[in-house]
Design an enzyme around this catalytic site. Structure first.
Site, mmCIF file in Angstrom:
data_model
loop_
_atom_site.group_PDB
_atom_site.id
_atom_site.type_symbol
_atom_site.label_atom_id
_atom_site.label_comp_id
_atom_site.label_asym_id
_atom_site.label_seq_id
_atom_site.Cartn_x
_atom_site.Cartn_y
_atom_site.Cartn_z
ATOM 1 N N THR A 55 -10.101 -15.283 39.101
ATOM 2 C CA THR A 55 -10.365 -14.069 39.882
ATOM 3 C C THR A 55 -9.717 -12.853 39.247
ATOM 4 O O THR A 55 -10.182 -11.727 39.439
ATOM 5 C CB THR A 55 -9.838 -14.264 41.315
ATOM 6 O OG1 THR A 55 -10.429 -15.451 41.868
ATOM 7 C CG2 THR A 55 -10.175 -13.079 42.190
ATOM 8 N N TYR A 143 -5.401 -27.097 36.405
ATOM 9 C CA TYR A 143 -6.503 -26.480 37.139
ATOM 10 C C TYR A 143 -7.824 -27.100 36.698
ATOM 11 O O TYR A 143 -8.245 -26.919 35.559
ATOM 12 C CB TYR A 143 -6.475 -24.974 36.866
ATOM 13 C CG TYR A 143 -7.484 -24.115 37.588
ATOM 14 C CD1 TYR A 143 -8.261 -24.583 38.629
ATOM 15 C CD2 TYR A 143 -7.633 -22.779 37.210
ATOM 16 C CE1 TYR A 143 -9.160 -23.763 39.280
ATOM 17 C CE2 TYR A 143 -8.523 -21.950 37.854
ATOM 18 C CZ TYR A 143 -9.301 -22.437 38.896
ATOM 19 O OH TYR A 143 -10.190 -21.622 39.519
ATOM 20 N N LYS A 171 -4.602 -28.243 40.884
ATOM 21 C CA LYS A 171 -5.544 -27.450 41.666
ATOM 22 C C LYS A 171 -6.919 -28.050 41.435
ATOM 23 O O LYS A 171 -7.504 -27.895 40.361
ATOM 24 C CB LYS A 171 -5.516 -25.973 41.259
ATOM 25 C CG LYS A 171 -6.486 -25.124 42.088
ATOM 26 C CD LYS A 171 -6.565 -23.680 41.622
ATOM 27 C CE LYS A 171 -7.559 -22.924 42.497
ATOM 28 N NZ LYS A 171 -7.844 -21.567 41.981
#
Length: 309
Positions: A55, A143, A171
């Site tokens: 993001t 991740y 994650k």
């Protein structure tokens, strides 16, 4: 869930958003806007922050800009809440260089995907993370982000990565509920697992077995996101359910089931949403494009329906 072993090295839990990176009118890093944004996030009760994640448009930040972002955020927020630095890059040496800079800036951990684009094999991914683990001064959150990397790491591989000394969290960013549940049950006694959906499925799992939290995107709804966990921890399941409904409304309106933006990139959608909330954080950098006027109207309509615009 007992915080023992590697889990106990970090206190990460709850809602930890991956935040956008503010740019000015010339699309330069805007540290002044960043300062106001960070203060708002802190006041809204976030349980931690991820900078320079997906993001945060890490792909368009130069190494110098990423380090400057870490410096600015660390100077303002170190010690106030956990700070996790997005350190994804193509080679372990560069990842470690970012990790060392983040450590000096006061960060508490790093978030790293497998190297994107080149699609390494499982043994190569293991070697990549081992090299980072051996040299990073900060603990690692692995991740798994299939839409962005083109790699969906198997649970068997994640188990091997969780055995690395420096890895303290995973994650698991998948829209596949069965895959998340499999990951959680396989790894949650060893490392922290993030990726709970803030809906009935997530509530049921959190109530039955506990869990660590969600590393979401942007925190555009403010306090509703961390309050899903705050209220659940306090025993107010109905209050948590209401916060979760707001989160799911945003996800349903703005994103596909695969967690890809419906009418633009994730950063572009979130920056339009913050602008609609009266917090302009600039546009996105090429090759990304800002969302259309029609999309801005749809984003605004969702926020208005939730009482956020």
């Amino acid at each position: 869930m007992a915080d023992t072993g590697k889990r106990a090295r970090v206190g990460w839990r709850g809602y930890i958003p991956a935040i956008v990176t503010p740019f000015d009118a010339e699309l330069a890093l805007d540290t002044r806007a960043l300062g106001g944004y960070l203060e708002w996030l802190h006041a809204e009760g976030m349980h931690g922050l991820v900078l320079a994640g997906t993001t945060g448009e890490w792909t368009s930040l130069s190494p110098q800009e990423r380090k400057a972002l870490f410096d600015a955020a660390g100077a303002q927020m170190r010690g106030k809440l956990p700070l996790i630095a997005g350190c994804t890059w193509f080679t372990p040496n560069e990842v470690v260089e970012f990790a060392r800079h983040a450590h000096a800036a006061g960060f508490d951990g790093i978030l790293v995907t497998p190297p994107p684009y080149i699609r390494p094999r499982e043994d190569e991914i293991l070697g990549f993370y081992k090299a980072v683990s051996d040299a990073s001064p900060l603990p690692i959150c692995v991740y798994n982000w299939p839409p962005g990397t083109g790699i969906d790491m198997s649970v068997a591989l994640l188990e091997r990565l969780a055995d690395l000394d420096g890895v303290v969290a995973i994650k698991q960013s998948t829209s596949n509920l069965a895959r998340f549940v499999e990951t959680f049950f396989a790894l949650s006694e060893k490392v922290r697992v993030f990726g709970f959906s803030m809906d009935e499925h997530g509530l049921a799992l959190l109530q039955a077995r506990g869990g660590d939290g969600t590393m979401g995107a942007g925190a555009v709804l403010g306090r509703d996101h961390p309050d899903f966990y705050n209220l659940l921890w306090a025993g107010d399941v109905e209050g948590a359910r209401a916060c979760g409904r707001n989160d799911r409304r945003v996800l349903t309106d703005w994103y596909t089931p695969e967690l890809v933006g419906r009418f633009g990139s994730g950063p572009a959608i979130l920056k339009a949403a913050f602008a609609a909330r009266g917090m302009p954080l600039g546009g996105v950098r090429p090759p990304l494009l800002d969302v259309s006027a029609e999309a801005r109207e749809r984003i605004g309509a969702t926020l208005a329906a939730l009482g956020k615009a």
